[in-house]
Design an enzyme around this catalytic site. Structure first.
Site, PDB file in Angstrom:
ATOM      1  N   ASP A 126       0.842  -1.209   0.000  1.00 21.34           N
ATOM      2  CA  ASP A 126       0.000   0.000   0.000  1.00 21.34           C
ATOM      3  C   ASP A 126       0.868   1.245   0.000  1.00 21.34           C
ATOM      4  O   ASP A 126       1.248   1.716   1.056  1.00 21.34           O
ATOM      5  CB  ASP A 126      -0.913  -0.050   1.222  1.00 21.34           C
ATOM      6  N   GLU A 157      -2.700  10.338   0.903  1.00 21.46           N
ATOM      7  CA  GLU A 157      -3.899   9.491   0.775  1.00 21.46           C
ATOM      8  C   GLU A 157      -4.302   8.893   2.114  1.00 21.46           C
ATOM      9  O   GLU A 157      -5.480   8.715   2.388  1.00 21.46           O
ATOM     10  CB  GLU A 157      -3.649   8.377  -0.252  1.00 21.46           C
ATOM     11  N   GLU A 158      -3.306   8.571   2.940  1.00 17.67           N
ATOM     12  CA  GLU A 158      -3.604   7.823   4.168  1.00 17.67           C
ATOM     13  C   GLU A 158      -4.245   8.678   5.265  1.00 17.67           C
ATOM     14  O   GLU A 158      -4.729   8.150   6.264  1.00 17.67           O
ATOM     15  CB  GLU A 158      -2.317   7.169   4.715  1.00 17.67           C
TER      16      GLU A 158
HETATM   17 ZN   LIG Z   1      -3.472   2.970  -0.108  1.00 13.32          ZN
END
Ligand SMILES: [Zn+2]
Ligand SMILES: *[C@@H]1O[C@H](CO)[C@@H](O)[C@H](O)[C@H]1NC(C)=O
Ligand SMILES: *[C@@H]1O[C@H](CO)[C@@H](O)[C@H](O)[C@H]1NC(C)=O
Ligand SMILES: *[C@@H]1O[C@H](CO)[C@@H](O)[C@H](O)[C@H]1NC(C)=O
Ligand SMILES: *[C@@H]1O[C@H](CO)[C@@H](O)[C@H](O)[C@H]1NC(C)=O
Length: 401
Positions: A126, A157-158
Site C-alpha cells: 500500500d 492518501e492515508e
Molecule cells: Zn493505499
C-alpha cells in the site's frame, strides 16, 4: 459536421493505435522488465515516506521518471509536499493512472526472500506495489497508446486525501482524462465499489465535583456512556445493501475524566461509520435523532453533548468493473476515488491484499507484482476498447440524426 468531425477522428485515432499492437506478448513479462520492476519497487520502499514526509520519495521518483524521458510536473500541496504528474509527448492525455506515494507509520525496512518470493516492508503493498507496476506497465506499451497515458502520484492518501483534493481542484489540471485507473491493493481484482464514510466525535461536558458528593457535579462520562448506548442500538438499524452488506460503526477511541475520585468534566469518543447504503446526510440525521434525548437530559442537569463531524463524508462509491477477464469484488476501505471530481470511467486495481496493508507484516509475492504489470496493460487496452466502442455508438447516433 462540426460535432461529427472531432468524434470521428478520435475513433480513428483509437483504431490506428489498436492496429499497431502496443504489446508484443500480453501474457509474458520480459525478463528485463521483471528485473527493473524489482529494482523500482525496492527503491521506493527503501525511502521512508510516511504521510507528510513524502518529499524524498517524490524527488527520487521524479528523477527516475525524467531519466526515462517522462515530463514531470510537481504540484505543491503544502510545505515540502508535492504531487507528481508525468506524461510523454503531450500533456492532454485520455488515460490517467494514479496512486499514492505516502504510507502509514511506522516504517518497516525492505526485504526480499528469493526462496519464497516474498517481498515485504512498509508500502510494499500500500501502495508502492501499484506505483511500480503502473510505471512498468506503461513503459511496456508502445507508440500512440503510451503517449496517451499520464501518471499521477499523490501525497496524503492515508490521512484524508489532501493530495488528491489538491489535484482535483488544481487550476492546471488537464481536462482530457477520460479513463482513470486507481492503484490500491485489490488482490489483483477489479473493484466494483467501496463503502462510504462518515466520521465524527462525540463531546460530552459536565461539571467536576468530589466523587463522594456526585450530586454536586455532572458526570461527562455518564453522558457519554448513555450516548454510546444509544449508538449501539442505532447500529443495528443503519442502511444496508446487497452490494456492500451492512453499514458498520466503530467506536475507535474513548477518553474521559481525570481520576476515579473526581466526577468527570469532559469525555469524548471518536467514531467511524462505513456506509453500505444511503447518504452521509441521512445517517447524520439518524445519529442526531438517536442522541436527542441524552443531549436534552444532559443540558437539563447543566452538562451538554455535542457532535463534531470529521468531514462531510461520502456515500458508497460505485466504480466501473465490467471488463472481460478480470475477477471483481467490493471493499470496505476508503480511497482517493471519490475525491477526484468529474465524469470519467474509473477503475480500481492493484497487487497485494488490504488485509496486510497497514500491518507489521506488509508483504506480497513477487509474482503478484509481475502479474499486476500485465494486468494494468490489459486493463488499459480493454478500457480503451470499451471507450472507443462507446464513442462509435455516439457518433452513429449522431449520423442518424
Ligand atoms: Zn493505499
Ligand atoms: C530519451 O530521449 C533522448 C533524446 O530523444 C534519447 O536519446 C534517449 O535514448 C531517451 N532515453 C530513454 C530512456 O528512452
Ligand atoms: C525464506 O523463505 C523460505 C521458504 O519459505 C524459508 O524457509 C526461509 O526461512 C526464509 N528466509 C528468511 C531469511 O526468512
Ligand atoms: C448484517 O446484520 C444482520 C443483523 O445484525 C446480520 O444478521 C447479518 O449477518 C449481517 N450481514 C453481513 C453481511 O454481515
Ligand atoms: C463480477 O463477477 C461476477 C462473478 O464472476 C460476475 O457474474 C459479474 O458479472 C461481475 N460483475 C461485473 C460488473 O462485471
Amino acid at each position: 459536421m462540426m460535432i461529427l468531425g472531432p468524434l470521428l477522428s478520435l475513433v480513428l485515432a483509437t483504431s490506428t493505435t489498436a492496429s499497431q499492437s502496443p504489446i508484443a506478448d500480453p501474457t509474458v513479462l520480459e525478463p528485463s522488465t521483471s528485473k527493473e520492476l524489482l529494482h523500482l519497487h525496492r527503491s521506493l520502499i527503501e525511502i521512508e515516506s510516511i504521510t507528510s514526509n513524502e518529499a524524498h520519495v517524490g524527488k527520487w521518483l521524479s528523477s527516475y521518471l525524467r531519466a526515462k524521458n517522462w515530463t514531470v510536473e510537481t504540484q505543491k500541496v503544502s510545505e515540502n509536499r508535492y504531487n507528481l504528474l508525468a506524461y510523454g509527448s503531450k500533456r492532454e492525455t485520455t488515460i490517467l493512472l494514479s496512486s499514492h506515494i505516502d504510507t502509514v507509520p511506522p516504517y518497516w525496512p525492505y526485504y526480499y526472500n528469493e526462496t519464497s518470493g516474498v517481498i515485504g516492508g512498509r508500502g510494499s503493498v500500500d501502495a508502492k506495489g501499484s506505483v511500480a507496476a503502473m510505471i512498468m506497465a506503461t513503459e511496456g506499451l508502445k507508440g500512440k497508446l503510451q503517449d496517451d497515458i499520464s501518471l499521477l502520484f499523490v501525497v496524503g492518501e492515508e490521512t484524508g486525501g489532501d493530495g488528491m483534493r489538491a489535484f482535483s481542484s488544481w487550476s492546471k489540471r488537464p481536462s482530457s482524462h477520460e479513463i482513470i485507473i486507481f492503484g490500491e491493493p485489490t488482490e489483483g481484482k477489479l473493484v466494483c465499489g467501496h463503502k462510504g464514510m462518515l466520521g465524527f466525535a462525540l463531546k460530552a461536558t459536565g461539571k467536576a465535583a468530589h466523587s463522594g458528593y456526585p450530586w454536586l457535579g455532572v458526570s461527562a462520562n455518564d453522558v457519554l456512556v448513555e450516548a454510546l448506548g444509544e449508538l449501539l442500538k442505532l447500529r443495528e438499524h443503519l442502511p444496508w445493501s446487497t452490494k456492500y452488506g451492512n453499514t458498520t460503526m466503530n467506536v475507535g477511541r474513548i477518553q474521559g475524566g481525570v481520576a476515579a475520585n473526581v466526577v468527570a468534566e469532559t469525555a469524548s469518543a471518536n467514531i467511524a461509520i462505513r456506509l453500505a447504503a444511503g447518504t452521509p446526510d441521512l445517517v447524520r440525521g439518524q445519529i442526531i435523532d438517536a442522541l436527542e434525548e441524552v443531549k436534552a437530559a444532559a443540558k437539563k442537569q447543566g452538562g451538554d453533548l455535542n457532535i463534531e463531524w470529521a468531514s462531510e463524508g461520502y456515500p458508497p462509491v460505485d466504480i466501473d468493473c465490467a471488463i472481460d477477464g478480470f475477477e471483481n469484488m467490493t471493499v470496505n476501505y476508503g480511497t482517493d476515488v471519490p475525491l477526484l471530481s468529474g465524469h470519467h470511467r474509473r477503475y480500481l486495481y492493484g497487487p497485494g491484499s488490504i488485509f496486510v496493508a497497514h500491518s507489521d507484516h506488509e508483504a506480497l509475492q513477487r509474482k503478484e507484482l509481475e502479474e499486476a504489470v500485465l494486468d494494468y496493460r490489459r486493463l488499459i487496452l480493454k478500457a480503451t476498447e470499451v471507450r472507443s466502442k462507446e464513442q462509435q455508438g455516439e457518433s452513429e447516433e449522431q449520423v442518424e440524426l
